[in-house]
Design a protein around this motif. Structure first.
Motif, PDB file in Angstrom:
ATOM      1  N   LEU A 403       0.834  -1.080  -0.058  1.00 40.75           N
ATOM      2  CA  LEU A 403      -0.088   0.000  -0.084  1.00 40.75           C
ATOM      3  C   LEU A 403       0.817   1.126   0.201  1.00 40.75           C
ATOM      4  N   ILE A 404       0.547   2.095  -0.872  1.00 38.77           N
ATOM      5  CA  ILE A 404       1.578   3.445  -1.148  1.00 38.77           C
ATOM      6  C   ILE A 404       0.546   4.654  -0.955  1.00 38.77           C
ATOM      7  N   GLY A 405       1.124   5.753  -0.486  1.00 37.75           N
ATOM      8  CA  GLY A 405       0.423   6.918  -0.380  1.00 37.75           C
ATOM      9  C   GLY A 405      -0.351   7.537   0.684  1.00 37.75           C
ATOM     10  N   GLN A 406      -0.124   6.503   1.874  1.00 40.36           N
ATOM     11  CA  GLN A 406      -0.696   7.026   3.025  1.00 40.36           C
ATOM     12  C   GLN A 406      -0.189   8.388   3.614  1.00 40.36           C
ATOM     13  N   THR A 407      -0.915   9.260   3.824  1.00 39.80           N
ATOM     14  CA  THR A 407      -0.521  10.507   4.687  1.00 39.80           C
ATOM     15  C   THR A 407      -0.973  10.293   6.251  1.00 39.80           C
ATOM     16  N   LEU A 408      -1.015  11.448   7.080  1.00 37.69           N
ATOM     17  CA  LEU A 408      -1.790  11.164   8.264  1.00 37.69           C
ATOM     18  C   LEU A 408      -3.138  11.434   8.302  1.00 37.69           C
ATOM     19  N   HIS A 409      -3.484  11.618   7.286  1.00 37.72           N
ATOM     20  CA  HIS A 409      -5.170  11.735   7.356  1.00 37.72           C
ATOM     21  C   HIS A 409      -5.978  10.837   6.572  1.00 37.72           C
ATOM     22  N   THR A 410      -5.198   9.792   5.922  1.00 41.52           N
ATOM     23  CA  THR A 410      -5.608   8.393   5.332  1.00 41.52           C
ATOM     24  C   THR A 410      -6.667   7.750   6.320  1.00 41.52           C
ATOM     25  N   LYS A 411      -7.835   7.453   5.639  1.00 50.99           N
ATOM     26  CA  LYS A 411      -9.179   7.003   6.440  1.00 50.99           C
ATOM     27  C   LYS A 411      -9.255   5.324   5.900  1.00 50.99           C
ATOM     28  N   PRO A 412      -9.828   4.547   6.676  1.00 50.38           N
ATOM     29  CA  PRO A 412     -10.139   3.246   6.329  1.00 50.38           C
ATOM     30  C   PRO A 412     -10.950   3.115   4.955  1.00 50.38           C
ATOM     31  N   ILE A 415      -8.485   3.244   2.206  1.00 51.39           N
ATOM     32  CA  ILE A 415      -7.785   1.964   1.901  1.00 51.39           C
ATOM     33  C   ILE A 415      -8.616   1.024   1.217  1.00 51.39           C
ATOM     34  N   ARG A 555      -4.457  13.047  -7.226  1.00 52.03           N
ATOM     35  CA  ARG A 555      -5.316  13.296  -5.946  1.00 52.03           C
ATOM     36  C   ARG A 555      -5.921  15.036  -5.988  1.00 52.03           C
TER      37      ARG A 555
ATOM     38  N   TRP B 348      -1.656   8.162  14.029  1.00 48.33           N
ATOM     39  CA  TRP B 348      -2.635   8.068  12.652  1.00 48.33           C
ATOM     40  C   TRP B 348      -3.195   6.523  12.644  1.00 48.33           C
ATOM     41  N   ASN B 352      -7.090   6.642  13.275  1.00 49.86           N
ATOM     42  CA  ASN B 352      -7.565   6.742  11.825  1.00 49.86           C
ATOM     43  C   ASN B 352      -8.021   5.328  11.579  1.00 49.86           C
ATOM     44  N   ASN B 387       4.608   9.319   5.875  1.00 46.79           N
ATOM     45  CA  ASN B 387       3.121   9.808   5.705  1.00 46.79           C
ATOM     46  C   ASN B 387       3.027  11.041   5.827  1.00 46.79           C
ATOM     47  N   THR B 400       4.920   9.932   0.489  1.00 44.71           N
ATOM     48  CA  THR B 400       3.872   9.708   1.333  1.00 44.71           C
ATOM     49  C   THR B 400       4.289   8.170   1.899  1.00 44.71           C
ATOM     50  N   GLY B 401       3.378   7.543   2.744  1.00 48.23           N
ATOM     51  CA  GLY B 401       3.800   6.443   3.316  1.00 48.23           C
ATOM     52  C   GLY B 401       3.847   5.273   2.327  1.00 48.23           C
ATOM     53  N   LEU B 403       3.721   0.629   2.872  1.00 46.72           N
ATOM     54  CA  LEU B 403       3.573  -0.572   3.625  1.00 46.72           C
ATOM     55  C   LEU B 403       3.711  -1.752   2.799  1.00 46.72           C
TER      56      LEU B 403
END
Lengths: 567, 567
Positions: A403-412, A415, A555, B348, B352, B387, B400-401, B403
């Motif tokens: 998984l790539i692109g996560q920020t501190l705002h990413t929500k379930p 994903i 985005r 996060w 989140n 992130n 960005t992050g 995993l």
């Protein structure tokens, strides 16, 4: 055609067995019954220390037949038109490759007191991946011995398949290996049991199991040569000898229903039972597969199938799980591809990662609703769909998720949508591989739980693949496919094509690609392809520094076009 | 030294301000008080449509001083030895770069009715990343204009920094830009306010803020040239002119406490107030920084600091946030690196992603306990800690992050541990960069909430970096550092080194590298580095097909060595 006639399909799935009684005229369902396997976790015997292991108790299969067929007969009897005497045939399908070690009478080793607690003596379920090292060995040896062996199965032998599993058993549990006279595929074991013809040397063998999983092909006269098997392990030659060396399609009869079994389920004796086939292949027939029609069974994993007429030249296609003459539909090449995990990935995320306050089902619904509010690229996320390896086109179980692109705002729910999109990109890779080799996909018919329950998934598949997505009318395509073969074996139709034309169809709802989504997904797919090739293909060096930046750019562009300015 | 003397440190953090009164003899804490900023979310003004935006209300800073200093004086009065007359100085530290647009009297624009609802007229908090395009522009122009500007700040100007933020304001909100006479750093604004010297042209300027964030360096005679600023925007030349063009270290006095303020907090008038500095830098002093000692402040993000004597040659180090003469400790080069998110990533994941049934704090504790049971590599996971972008050594907020390694069995505590490990790998990258340039790290002293609360994090840092991890004795190192400078300005000590030697120390608990973990983490770090370089560095093409396989291999080896055989 008789005025009234019925056929029965019995479908051995991963967690349960289902019987279905249909009217052979139009495929209408008269009665159905399901039996969840009682052993293990949802029917699967696991070993916590070996995440790759998945076995089943053969006794569950036997009990499953009796339970489901007798209760569906009982249900069908409420229909005044129905009578057990009008049943013209029984068709069988099952998961595979699911080989069962048996003694010289065909009795599973697991039924012996001595072996009842030994998981290696049980059925080795299709999704068991313990044999990955042996699969590699088979691939390597085939490369030097006879590359045609690999050409027909996509260039790599899989850890899910017949010979790898048997060789692994020999390597890790010689006692079980020595006690096993033969290893019989589940889809052959059931017809053998029903027709009282369990002797491993005599029971009929499915072309579908042999061709797709056991390196059986007319090009080299059937099973692989003794020399090749000897090079892996001399004992494999015996295993080959103790099972039919010619395999048949499912429009052929395995035998007639044995009297003692017929009695137990309230059927007349001597009803013809088809040669078995894999669930996915019969499912494709139940969904209406024909030349140009891709059938996708979308469940925990997917199976993707196409057929071409035998008299059309069909090339070997690297990465496809199998191209087998007479599998799926007789007189056609049956071709199989697949994704190792689709619904399993969504379930993993909901069951393992989100500790939801609601039920898991509700959580899926909730995440889908929220994910549906997002536009393509809005999450900024991108994923690879390899949590259970990659079956097509990389044929590599030793791959994992990303998984790539996560920020501190990413929500379930972001994903969750990225995981859906990842499986759609994986689906597109398969379609593109077919089309590169001139097997054109004119139409996609989906079946399986997810295609019926989750419209968002279907729309994303339409947008990513830029193909209209249809859904099979029946929600029991595997059992319906088995019933279609039963109607052919029972003499109602001359061939499978005729039967299928009468007995299958699609639903009214169809999912058409949305042009603006197609444009965005084309760009995301290019990024997915870079990740796919960099992590999945040896020696393919690609700089990936553009990926995160492009995801951010897409985005931001999406947010702007939605009126959510992001400076 | 006087028989009894006290100093006050006032620390303006991200979410609150804290005052601390210490005994100058040994740094012992006499009283402390904290004031959470009342505005916005935990003191931060957000805009949901702009995830990069983070502002603060300047009024919160003013109120924060009065609340915390008066209540800590009140608390200290319970100590019979203490009297306000024994206070020798007040030190100030704050977050940065946090510039505040002010009028020609130094009054923040946000206090005007006209601007009170305009976020651009408020303080631009350090973590505001809206100016990334302007940061890029500054970097590009500096490359052709005077590369020394970049050499001192790691090769890239950051979106977090002074000139980028002001230029962004000009670009998006000319009204605010035109109304602003000057932009004053928070760490200069507070001393100016306390000493009643708010005129932007007259208030003292911190070398630490100017040097690390505003391209101020003795090598080119202070601030960047008018030509350079003009090339960005001619109006920036005015901004430069309306703020002191020479900057001072914090062992210098900004002025004396103004009478009307002294009265409000029950202090005598004319107490010396230090020139301000950044929280992290004063925190480093409070933790006992000296040559060879790396101080890491580990909180929501990290700040990593080293010093070298001015008379030692210190090279420019690419990727470091800043190398500034006289910052951190006078007569030393102060060097700053950092990770954009550490605790923020753990938060996060808990806040989140996991919808925990327990409180978020309990969830951290529970995940840590479970993660602590795992061995290195056992999860099969690997993550990038980006992130919130990467501050050192890539200096790129547009990252960005990531995993990798997820299977269908992956559990939350495994991801949690992988995220901790990712931040440890990021920490090692920083240490290695220093050591490549011959700045040797003999000792690591950690401070900040995470280092005190989470022993697992500290052990993983020790194992990954192969360095012993110590923890600062004080848990308020920033405020203590400010109090140390106050004791110097107050005449108790001749210099900061002397004061620090007396007033700081480390805790008894230390974390020593476990040799077998070091071996495994070296292998994981090699994989992390491949991901780091491939995703983070342009034109670095690396094949990544080994990554997933190596993670699986390391996982299986670890499971075997723990007696959990995984065939």
């Amino acid at each position: 055609m008789k005025n009234k006639a019925y056929s029965i399909g019995v479908d051995y799935g991963t967690n349960s067995v289902r019987a279905l009684i249909v009217d052979v005229k139009d495929g209408r369902e008269i009665a159905t019954s399901i039996y969840p396997y009682p052993s293990g976790e949802q029917g699967i015997l696991l070993d916590p220390s070996k995440p790759d292991l998945a076995r089943q108790n053969p006794e569950d299969y036997i009990q499953g037949f009796f339970h489901t067929v007798s209760s569906s007969i009982e249900l069908a009897m409420r229909n005044p038109d129905f009578s057990p005497n009008l049943v013209v045939g029984i068709g069988i399908d099952s998961t595979g490759s699911t080989p069962i070690p048996v003694d010289c009478t065909g009795k599973p080793l697991a039924t012996y007191e001595q072996f009842k607690n030994n998981l290696n003596a049980h059925a080795w379920l299709w999704k068991d991946h313990t044999a990955y090292a042996e699969a590699d060995e088979i691939t390597q040896k085939a490369k030097t011995f006879d590359t045609r062996y690999l050409d027909k199965c996509g260039g790599k032998y899989s850890s899910e398949w017949y010979w790898a599993k048997i060789l692994h058993c020999k390597n890790i549990d010689p006692e079980v290996f020595d006690a096993a006279y033969s290893w019989i595929e589940l889809c052959d074991f059931i017809p053998a049991f029903l027709t009282d013809n369990m002797n491993p040397n005599l029971c009929q063998r499915s072309i579908c199991a042999a061709g797709h999983k056991a390196i059986y092909h007319s090009d080299w006269g059937g099973l692989p040569s003794n020399e090749f098997l000897s090079s892996l392990d001399p004992d494999l030659v015996n295993i080959k000898k103790r099972y039919k060396t010619n395999a048949l399609a499912s429009d052929r009869k395995a035998g007639n229903l044995a009297e003692h079994i017929a009695k137990k389920v309230n059927l007349p004796t001597n009803i013809p039972v088809t040669v078995g086939a894999f669930d996915a292949h019969m499912g494709a027939v139940g969904a209406g597969i024909k030349e140009g029609t891709l059938v996708k069974i979308v469940g925990t994993s997917t199976c993707d199938m196409m057929v071409t007429h035998l008299n059309n030249h069909t090339p070997d296609i690297p990465g496809l799980c199998g191209i087998v003459p007479n599998s799926i539909i007789p007189n056609h090449h049956g071709m199989e591809a697949g994704q190792s995990a689709v619904g399993d990935i969504f379930n993993w995320f909901v069951n393992n990662i989100i500790s939801s306050k609601t039920s898991n089902d509700d959580c899926h619904i909730q995440l889908t609703l929220l994910a549906n509010e997002l536009s393509p690229a809005e999450s900024g996320l991108l994923a690879l769909d390899w949590n259970n390896g990659n079956r097509t086109v990389l044929v590599d179980p030793q791959l994992t998720g990303l998984l790539i692109g996560q920020t501190l705002h990413t929500k379930p729910h972001e994903i969750y949508r990225a995981l859906i999109e990842a499986t759609a990109f994986g689906a597109r890779k398969i379609i593109e591989r077919w089309e590169e080799y001139n097997v054109t996909v004119n139409e996609v018919i989906n079946c399986g739980g997810i295609s019926e329950k989750n419209h968002l998934v279907m729309q994303i598949y339409a947008d990513v693949c830029n193909k209209t997505m249809k859904i099979s009318r029946s929600d029991q395509t595997c059992a319906l496919g088995a019933a279609i073969f039963a109607s052919v074996v029972g003499g109602v139709y001359d061939n499978v094509e005729q039967a299928s034309l009468n007995m299958t169809g699609t639903k009214d709802i169809i999912f058409t690609p949305i042009p603006e989504n197609v444009v965005v997904y084309d760009q995301l797919y290019a990024l997915y392809s870079d990740l796919h090739d960099s992590f999945g293909i040896q020696d393919q060096a690609i700089n990936l520094a553009h990926i995160m930046k492009k995801l951010i750019l897409l985005r931001n562009t999406t947010l702007q076009s939605k009126g959510i300015a992001h400076v």
